[in-house]
Design an enzyme around this catalytic site. Structure first.
Site, short mmCIF file in Angstrom:
data_model
loop_
_atom_site.label_atom_id
_atom_site.label_comp_id
_atom_site.label_asym_id
_atom_site.label_seq_id
_atom_site.Cartn_x
_atom_site.Cartn_y
_atom_site.Cartn_z
N ARG A 57 -6.47 -91.36 -34.57
CA ARG A 57 -5.74 -92.07 -35.68
C ARG A 57 -4.49 -91.29 -35.97
NH1 ARG A 57 -10.70 -93.66 -35.74
NH2 ARG A 57 -10.98 -91.50 -35.53
N LYS A 87 -2.53 -68.69 -23.34
CA LYS A 87 -2.19 -67.38 -22.62
C LYS A 87 -2.17 -66.41 -23.87
CE LYS A 87 0.61 -69.54 -19.23
NZ LYS A 87 2.21 -70.01 -19.08
N ARG A 109 -1.07 -80.22 -36.19
CA ARG A 109 -2.46 -80.20 -36.36
C ARG A 109 -3.26 -78.81 -35.77
NH1 ARG A 109 -7.29 -84.56 -36.24
NH2 ARG A 109 -5.94 -85.13 -38.00
N HIS A 142 -5.34 -82.16 -45.40
CA HIS A 142 -4.68 -83.09 -44.55
C HIS A 142 -3.96 -84.43 -45.54
CE1 HIS A 142 -4.47 -85.99 -41.32
NE2 HIS A 142 -5.72 -86.20 -40.98
C1 NCD Z 1 -10.20 -86.28 -40.31
C2 NCD Z 1 -9.58 -84.82 -40.06
O1 NCD Z 1 -9.07 -84.73 -38.74
O2 NCD Z 1 -9.84 -84.17 -41.10
N1 NCD Z 1 -9.72 -87.22 -39.48
C3 NCD Z 1 -8.76 -87.78 -39.43
O3 NCD Z 1 -7.64 -87.23 -39.33
N2 NCD Z 1 -8.77 -89.16 -39.87
C4 NCD Z 1 -11.53 -86.48 -40.70
C5 NCD Z 1 -12.62 -85.78 -40.02
O4 NCD Z 1 -12.33 -85.32 -38.73
O5 NCD Z 1 -13.76 -86.01 -40.03
#
Ligand code: NCD
Length: 322
Positions: A57, A87, A109, A142
């Site tokens: 998502r 690497k 991320r 997040h």
């Molecule tokens: C979440 C995350 O990556 O922290 N996922 C997301 O982005 N909706 C939740 C999860 O991975 O459990």
């Protein structure tokens, strides 16, 4: 706002503006002739989406949203394997090189806590005017997930103030709960009930923050006793990838199955207007038999993610005050 690294950066006023912008994105996008026109909004700008961890998502809503606004997108969905990280290149070196290619936005991320902060520091030192957006850093935060969660709650109730939010699951290792708790702490008269086995309890830093912001909070391990009190049920999966001890992970999985799974029979405990949210992915902790209930709001929540991220990209790049 230059970078979006943590939920604490927002004020309620800024959040209100962002939600209004997300509404405008949703409405404009919903009208086919206007949708086409949106492609000019951020035409000529560039996003680098760098994902060192799995995502469905977050990555697709960022990238789709960006393209609907006319941004160009360069991305890797498995930077851990398909970039020079394999690497042994450091995050700092990689980000410095990315910054040199002059993206307007870097969406990152990464599995390590604080990675987005480190990336932002490198970008700032590089002298390139680029926004870093934290799309999840380890057990850290997040914040864009929290934005879409809060937006979904606000648009359902018409407010966030005064609500009782029940947050359950793996509160020790999940970053979405952390970011949402920080964001809800901005609003007045909130109550948060944390539901988890004691071994997966929410971090002390969150509780301290909530105390400082006058948010009433409780920690319980009996889900059924508190479901009737919730205006929002926010459920999360066990973050198995962050639990090194396989035996412990197995034990927690069994516990979740037995005592921390929302099933159809629990629905009668909920108030009529209560909504059930989940950041996804789910691993059985909300049974699919719940999906047909109108209070199961998680797919709607996921859709909101794109409009909220479009609003965020637009606001950052156009330097609108947030
Ligand atoms: C979440 C995350 O990556 O922290 N996922 C997301 O982005 N909706 C939740 C999860 O991975 O459990």
């Amino acid at each position: 706002m230059q970078h979006l690294l943590r939920s604490q950066q927002f004020s309620v006023e800024g959040l209100t503006k962002l939600y209004d912008m997300a509404d405008r994105m949703r409405v404009t996008f919903g009208r086919k002739p206007d949708r086409q026109g949106m492609r000019t909004f951020l035409a000529g700008t560039l996003m680098h989406a760098i994902f060192y961890e799995a995502s469905t998502r977050t990555r697709f809503s960022f990238e789709s949203g960006a393209q609907h606004l006319g941004m160009s997108v360069v991305s890797t969905d498995n930077a851990a394997q398909f970039s020079s990280a394999v690497k042994g290149e450091t995050l700092e070196d990689s980000i410095r090189v990315h910054a040199g290619y002059a993206p307007d936005v870097i969406v990152l991320r990464h599995p390590e806590d604080g990675a987005a902060e480190r990336a932002a520091a490198v970008v700032d030192a590089s002298g390139h005017a680029c926004h870093v957006i934290n799309a999840g850093d380890g057990r850290g935060q997040h914040p864009t997930q929290a934005l879409l969660d809060a937006y979904t709650i606000d648009r359902h109730y018409g407010r966030i103030e005064g609500l009782t939010v029940l947050m359950g699951g793996d509160l020790a290792n999940g970053r979405t709960v952390r970011s949402l708790a920080y964001l809800l702490g901005k609003y007045s008269e909130m109550r948060i009930i944390f539901v988890s086995p004691p071994q997966l309890a929410v971090g002390a830093d969150i509780l301290e923050y909530l105390d400082r912001h006058g948010v009433r909070h409780d920690q319980v391990s009996d889900m059924e006793s508190v479901l009737p009190e919730a205006d929002v049920v926010y459920w999360t999966r066990l973050q198995v990838e962050r639990i090194a001890d396989r035996g412990f992970a197995h034990e927690m999985r069994e516990l979740q199955r037995a005592s921390f799974t929302i099933r159809a029979r629990h629905l009668r405990l909920l108030k009529e207007r209560t909504i059930i949210l989940h950041p996804f992915p789910r691993k059985g902790e909300i049974a699919t038999e719940v999906d047909a209930d109108p209070r199961a709001y998680y797919f709607h929540q996921a859709e909101n993610g794109m409009y909220v991220r479009m609003a965020l990209l637009f606001s950052l790049i156009k330097e609108l005050p947030l």
